[in-house]
Write an enzyme that holds these catalytic residues in place. Structure first.
Site, short mmCIF file in Angstrom:
data_model
loop_
_atom_site.label_atom_id
_atom_site.label_comp_id
_atom_site.label_asym_id
_atom_site.label_seq_id
_atom_site.Cartn_x
_atom_site.Cartn_y
_atom_site.Cartn_z
N ARG A 75 -8.35 16.60 6.37
CA ARG A 75 -9.71 16.36 5.86
C ARG A 75 -10.75 16.24 6.97
O ARG A 75 -11.89 16.63 6.80
CB ARG A 75 -9.71 15.11 4.99
CG ARG A 75 -9.22 13.88 5.70
CD ARG A 75 -8.79 12.80 4.73
NE ARG A 75 -8.24 11.67 5.48
CZ ARG A 75 -7.55 10.69 4.97
NH1 ARG A 75 -7.31 10.65 3.69
NH2 ARG A 75 -7.10 9.72 5.71
N LYS A 90 -10.33 8.73 17.46
CA LYS A 90 -9.82 10.10 17.39
C LYS A 90 -10.22 10.76 16.06
O LYS A 90 -10.38 11.98 16.02
CB LYS A 90 -8.32 10.16 17.65
CG LYS A 90 -7.44 9.56 16.56
CD LYS A 90 -6.95 10.58 15.60
CE LYS A 90 -6.38 10.03 14.32
NZ LYS A 90 -6.17 8.66 14.03
N MET A 122 0.84 7.32 4.60
CA MET A 122 1.37 6.86 5.89
C MET A 122 2.26 5.64 5.70
O MET A 122 3.35 5.56 6.27
CB MET A 122 0.20 6.56 6.85
CG MET A 122 0.65 6.36 8.28
SD MET A 122 1.44 7.82 9.00
CE MET A 122 3.05 7.15 9.39
N GLY A 123 1.78 4.69 4.89
CA GLY A 123 2.60 3.49 4.64
C GLY A 123 3.94 3.87 4.03
O GLY A 123 5.00 3.41 4.49
N GLY A 151 0.87 -1.18 0.00
CA GLY A 151 0.00 0.00 0.00
C GLY A 151 0.90 1.22 0.00
O GLY A 151 1.68 1.41 0.94
N ALA A 152 0.80 2.03 -1.06
CA ALA A 152 1.73 3.15 -1.21
C ALA A 152 1.06 4.48 -0.87
O ALA A 152 1.42 5.53 -1.40
CB ALA A 152 2.31 3.17 -2.62
N GLY A 153 0.08 4.43 0.02
CA GLY A 153 -0.51 5.67 0.53
C GLY A 153 0.53 6.45 1.31
O GLY A 153 1.68 6.01 1.47
#
Lengths: 359, 359
Positions: free
Chosen positions: B285, B199, B12-13, B8-10
């Site tokens: 967001r 959160k 955070m990752g 997963g290249a979002g």
């Protein structure tokens, strides 16, 4: 309608006139000897010169020497002095109090004893009552996130009133509660007042990160420093991971200290702890001190820069660190507090003890 | 040196490649089918187009169909998908995992069951393992305040790694810990992951106050809204008492929900709860959604404005409110959560239930 006398014309005490006036009470605002000009101004025009706001029309202003008259018939006395005015309050106000009339203080702070006990102001005031009045005045206090300007502007504000007697607290709440001033009650005076005092200490701690980040992007100048500590102003170097870690570490250490002192440590993660810390970080003198220290400016120089500003954070850090040492507590259990104490009292450089943070 | 594969290249990752590279590991970043362009870019120039930053040179990029090859020899698999990518992860990644190789997920979220149970992702993934691998893959997760950009910039960042086995957690920490990435360990997966998911919900809640205040001072326009949700940007109407009260109410409700779900509720007032809520409110967001709703814009319109933005807050609020209803919980014990649910799912107007707040 009741008579409410506010003693001490500082910003927070004076702002309490807002909800009191909205409930239709007669309000008497009495200055300490240091508040002379404030009282003159309120008397003449109703304008409070440090709050920069008009006080409600129901406020009558009294100079210190009229204290006696101002307390006559009062059903509630609001103690509006800062921690530096407590001695004056004890000496001049306590002897005049009528038995049964409750006191509600905005004063924030803790006193440390030689054995490491930490005592909140309602308890200290009770001890300093003249012999013949001992136990006859219910002392209560306010804690929680409340910027005085916003209270006077009728912003939704939620606080705790704490004291020994819930029935008395209910009575005070009935006098001051409005549709914007939301009041929780508790008999846990140490829990609330411990958080209230400690949040000043830890707001300085979180603000160290603001200064550390700011140092990277700009030279120090007074105008930039001022802007950086004005609520809502832009941040020259917005970096939040370290601030958040320090915020969490602050809540953790507040919980430990409040529990140790006999209060409910859970409050450190609620309104009087985390909630009040949140507003205190957004601006003002404590942020300013932390920011200056975080920039690498030694405390002695920071004091020069902040000349004239009362630094409650310094007092509370020093006292609590001293109390923890007197109790023989392990400093690694409160690494942020002891680092702040070293910065202020031993001239230590800012070098956050990250490896000691956490549970 | 170890091989660490990030799936997963979002943002955070991908940012996890920072501490991994600083520890000298070989890093393989594998995109999901949605990450094709990101992977192309990282392959060609090392530049991550949504992080807007250069990834470390030690990162080799792989497209989804090369997953097999990318997992070969990996000693740690970092799950970098968002909660919306969990099904893809379960279907395509789980069958390829080698027994004994731990997974560490950045995925935030909770799944609610018909009986009101709330399950964090490490537990969900464990349940979705192919029969023959059940119990053979240790699933772990990260929680706590970490803005991905800042991690990649080597800002001091403190987080929790949670999982069932402390020895496994120690091993993962040894792979990723640096002098700026500070890692706490706990076996309380529900405690950490509950806070981490919640959160997002409550950051929307606190941000309602930002929108309510902003509505007073300016017309809505997209540029102003954007600025108001950019970390460090000036605030058009800085009003903090209501935000602080909502912050405290959020910590209180998080504590109640986490405790109910079987985690340590105290974490809600520490790093994974209060600490992570603190950074989440500063921008992005979730703040943007809360701010729009606080301005009085109905959720259906807000969705149009935010088109294309994943709204994890909406999912978690809906799921947790549904779970609490399924359990027959008293809604007055979670007034902010249920109000947010009503705003999102019943078209209710923003009208904060102040009288229900507090203990």
């Amino acid at each position: 309608m009741s008579i409410i006398t506010i003693v001490g014309a500082g910003m927070m005490g004076s702002a309490m006139s807002g909800p009191a006036a909205d409930n239709g009470h007669e309000i008497r605002l009495v200055g300490t000897p240091l508040d002379r000009e404030i009282i003159d101004s309120v008397r003449e025009t109703g304008f409070h010169p440090t709050l920069h706001q008009q006080l409600p029309a129901a406020v009558a202003a009294f100079q210190a020497e009229e204290l006696d008259k101002a307390l006559e018939g009062a059903e509630l006395v609001i103690g509006g002095v800062s921690s530096f005015g407590v001695d004056w309050f004890a000496e001049h106000v306590l002897p005049l109090l009528r038995p049964g009339v409750p006191v509600l203080s905005v004063t924030k702070g803790l006193q440390d004893g030689p054995d490491g006990t930490l005592t909140p102001f309602p308890h200290l005031l009770a001890e300093r009552l003249p012999e013949e009045k001992r136990g006859m005045i219910p002392f209560n206090a306010i804690g929680g996130p409340c910027i005085c300007f916003e209270l006077l502007e009728r912003r939704h504000t939620m606080v705790y009133f704490c004291g020994a007697d819930l029935a008395v607290l209910e009575k005070i709440r009935a006098l001051l509660s409005t549709d914007y001033y939301h009041i929780q009650l508790t008999t846990d005076v140490m829990g609330v007042e411990g958080c209230v005092a400690l949040k000043n200490a830890y707001a300085m701690g979180v603000s160290l990160a603001v200064g550390i980040a700011d140092r990277e992007v700009g030279e120090f100048d007074a105008a930039a420093a001022e802007a950086l500590c004005t609520p809502g102003a832009p941040d020259r170097n917005p970096v939040y991971n370290p601030q958040a870690a320090l915020f969490a570490q602050s809540c953790l250490e507040m919980r430990r200290i409040v529990s140790l002192a006999g209060g409910d440590g859970a409050l450190a993660g609620e309104l009087p702890g985390a909630g009040d810390l949140y507003v205190t970080i957004f601006g003002g003198r404590t942020r300013r001190l932390g920011m200056l220290l975080g920039r690498g400016i030694p405390f002695t120089e920071a004091q020069e820069i902040l000349k004239g500003v009362t630094l409650e954070a310094v007092v509370i850090i020093t006292r609590v660190a001293r109390a923890l040492r007197a109790r023989g507590e392990n400093p690694d259990y409160y690494p942020l507090l002891f680092h702040m104490d070293a910065i202020l009292n031993d001239g230590a450089e800012v070098d956050l003890p990250w490896s000691k943070f956490g549970r």
